[in-house]
Scaffold this motif. Sequence first.
Motif, PDB file in Angstrom:
ATOM      1  N   THR A  63       0.822  -1.192   0.000  1.00  0.00           N
ATOM      2  CA  THR A  63       0.000   0.000   0.000  1.00  0.00           C
ATOM      3  C   THR A  63       0.868   1.259   0.000  1.00  0.00           C
ATOM      4  O   THR A  63       0.590   2.186  -0.741  1.00  0.00           O
ATOM      5  N   SER A  64       1.904   1.259   0.834  1.00  0.00           N
ATOM      6  CA  SER A  64       2.752   2.457   0.884  1.00  0.00           C
ATOM      7  C   SER A  64       3.479   2.671  -0.441  1.00  0.00           C
ATOM      8  O   SER A  64       3.633   3.814  -0.882  1.00  0.00           O
ATOM      9  N   ALA A  65       3.898   1.596  -1.089  1.00  0.00           N
ATOM     10  CA  ALA A  65       4.550   1.732  -2.399  1.00  0.00           C
ATOM     11  C   ALA A  65       3.575   2.310  -3.414  1.00  0.00           C
ATOM     12  O   ALA A  65       3.944   3.161  -4.233  1.00  0.00           O
ATOM     13  N   CYS A  66       2.338   1.880  -3.347  1.00  0.00           N
ATOM     14  CA  CYS A  66       1.306   2.394  -4.249  1.00  0.00           C
ATOM     15  C   CYS A  66       1.112   3.894  -4.037  1.00  0.00           C
ATOM     16  O   CYS A  66       1.069   4.667  -4.993  1.00  0.00           O
ATOM     17  N   ILE A  67       1.023   4.300  -2.792  1.00  0.00           N
ATOM     18  CA  ILE A  67       0.809   5.714  -2.470  1.00  0.00           C
ATOM     19  C   ILE A  67       2.009   6.562  -2.906  1.00  0.00           C
ATOM     20  O   ILE A  67       1.840   7.629  -3.493  1.00  0.00           O
ATOM     21  N   LEU A  68       3.215   6.070  -2.653  1.00  0.00           N
ATOM     22  CA  LEU A  68       4.414   6.836  -2.996  1.00  0.00           C
ATOM     23  C   LEU A  68       4.612   6.986  -4.501  1.00  0.00           C
ATOM     24  O   LEU A  68       5.092   8.011  -4.972  1.00  0.00           O
ATOM     25  N   THR A  69       4.256   5.963  -5.256  1.00  0.00           N
ATOM     26  CA  THR A  69       4.492   6.004  -6.703  1.00  0.00           C
ATOM     27  C   THR A  69       3.268   6.428  -7.507  1.00  0.00           C
ATOM     28  O   THR A  69       3.347   6.560  -8.725  1.00  0.00           O
ATOM     29  N   TYR A  70       2.142   6.665  -6.851  1.00  0.00           N
ATOM     30  CA  TYR A  70       0.912   6.978  -7.572  1.00  0.00           C
ATOM     31  C   TYR A  70       1.023   8.209  -8.479  1.00  0.00           C
ATOM     32  O   TYR A  70       0.498   8.184  -9.604  1.00  0.00           O
ATOM     33  N   PRO A  71       1.679   9.293  -8.063  1.00  0.00           N
ATOM     34  CA  PRO A  71       1.824  10.425  -8.990  1.00  0.00           C
ATOM     35  C   PRO A  71       2.492  10.019 -10.314  1.00  0.00           C
ATOM     36  O   PRO A  71       2.161  10.558 -11.374  1.00  0.00           O
ATOM     37  N   LEU A  72       3.400   9.071 -10.262  1.00  0.00           N
ATOM     38  CA  LEU A  72       4.027   8.589 -11.498  1.00  0.00           C
ATOM     39  C   LEU A  72       3.015   7.851 -12.370  1.00  0.00           C
ATOM     40  O   LEU A  72       3.061   7.926 -13.600  1.00  0.00           O
ATOM     41  N   ASP A  73       2.078   7.151 -11.731  1.00  0.00           N
ATOM     42  CA  ASP A  73       1.029   6.456 -12.467  1.00  0.00           C
ATOM     43  C   ASP A  73       0.112   7.462 -13.167  1.00  0.00           C
ATOM     44  O   ASP A  73      -0.289   7.254 -14.314  1.00  0.00           O
ATOM     45  N   ILE A  74      -0.183   8.555 -12.483  1.00  0.00           N
ATOM     46  CA  ILE A  74      -0.988   9.631 -13.092  1.00  0.00           C
ATOM     47  C   ILE A  74      -0.278  10.148 -14.344  1.00  0.00           C
ATOM     48  O   ILE A  74      -0.874  10.267 -15.414  1.00  0.00           O
ATOM     49  N   LEU A  75       0.999  10.441 -14.210  1.00  0.00           N
ATOM     50  CA  LEU A  75       1.766  10.964 -15.347  1.00  0.00           C
ATOM     51  C   LEU A  75       1.842   9.939 -16.477  1.00  0.00           C
ATOM     52  O   LEU A  75       1.687  10.297 -17.646  1.00  0.00           O
ATOM     53  N   LYS A  76       2.070   8.683 -16.145  1.00  0.00           N
ATOM     54  CA  LYS A  76       2.135   7.631 -17.169  1.00  0.00           C
ATOM     55  C   LYS A  76       0.821   7.540 -17.929  1.00  0.00           C
ATOM     56  O   LYS A  76       0.805   7.503 -19.166  1.00  0.00           O
ATOM     57  N   THR A  77      -0.296   7.545 -17.199  1.00  0.00           N
ATOM     58  CA  THR A  77      -1.604   7.455 -17.841  1.00  0.00           C
ATOM     59  C   THR A  77      -1.826   8.638 -18.769  1.00  0.00           C
ATOM     60  O   THR A  77      -2.312   8.471 -19.892  1.00  0.00           O
ATOM     61  N   ARG A  78      -1.456   9.814 -18.337  1.00  0.00           N
ATOM     62  CA  ARG A  78      -1.620  11.007 -19.171  1.00  0.00           C
ATOM     63  C   ARG A  78      -0.776  10.923 -20.435  1.00  0.00           C
ATOM     64  O   ARG A  78      -1.237  11.238 -21.521  1.00  0.00           O
ATOM     65  N   PHE A  79       0.472  10.501 -20.282  1.00  0.00           N
ATOM     66  CA  PHE A  79       1.355  10.458 -21.450  1.00  0.00           C
ATOM     67  C   PHE A  79       0.975   9.349 -22.417  1.00  0.00           C
ATOM     68  O   PHE A  79       1.145   9.487 -23.621  1.00  0.00           O
ATOM     69  N   VAL A  80       0.430   8.254 -21.919  1.00  0.00           N
ATOM     70  CA  VAL A  80      -0.033   7.181 -22.803  1.00  0.00           C
ATOM     71  C   VAL A  80      -1.263   7.643 -23.571  1.00  0.00           C
ATOM     72  O   VAL A  80      -1.400   7.369 -24.763  1.00  0.00           O
ATOM     73  N   ALA A  81      -2.159   8.367 -22.896  1.00  0.00           N
ATOM     74  CA  ALA A  81      -3.397   8.815 -23.532  1.00  0.00           C
ATOM     75  C   ALA A  81      -3.162   9.936 -24.543  1.00  0.00           C
ATOM     76  O   ALA A  81      -3.896  10.059 -25.520  1.00  0.00           O
ATOM     77  N   MET A  82      -2.131  10.720 -24.331  1.00  0.00           N
ATOM     78  CA  MET A  82      -1.896  11.909 -25.135  1.00  0.00           C
ATOM     79  C   MET A  82      -1.173  11.575 -26.436  1.00  0.00           C
ATOM     80  O   MET A  82      -0.121  10.948 -26.416  1.00  0.00           O
TER      81      MET A  82
END
Length: 180
Positions: free
Chosen positions: A1-20
């Motif tokens: 859970t803590s790893a998910c929380i710490l790296t989640y902003p990177l997941d947001i950025l990845k999703t945005r860059f994949v969609a764009m």
Amino acid sequence: TSACILTYPLDILKTRFVAMPSKNRESIFKEILQIYKYENGIRGFYKGCSASIGTFGLATSLIFSIYETLTIFIEKNPEFGFMTPFVSGLTGITSKTITFPFDTVRRRIQIMQAKNLEKLTTESDIYKSYNMKKRFFSIASQIIKTEGILALYQGLTVGLIKSAPTTAISLSVYQYIINL
């Protein structure tokens, strides 16, 4: 859970860059500033995080439950011993298929309030309609009503191609450790 929380902003950025589309991509730093400035500061980097934690917990539970169930079944029924090499892959495929709709909704949440939504998708009106729904399951219901149930499974094939070997490796390490 803590790893998910710490790296989640990177997941947001990845999703945005994949969609764009590449012609609309700005630098990663511009995207970070835009999320911070227009999407509620730091909280903008955590949209969908609770859904991600829930999905991760569900997927992990399913993986170990399915794996142990199949392993015990094969031990008790030796005539199915030929399935042993496929248990990890089957486990990953089953778990991913069950949890994939949750990932789809989570990814939509990550995109739906983006200031540059028109750059991320040609379906920006659909995404904007999700903003009326604030709850995870309300958004899922809206996706089904607007786009059909199969929309929850868009990209499943690629997810399965990734999930089967990832799960197999994880379960092999798990099995190795418990057999020490």
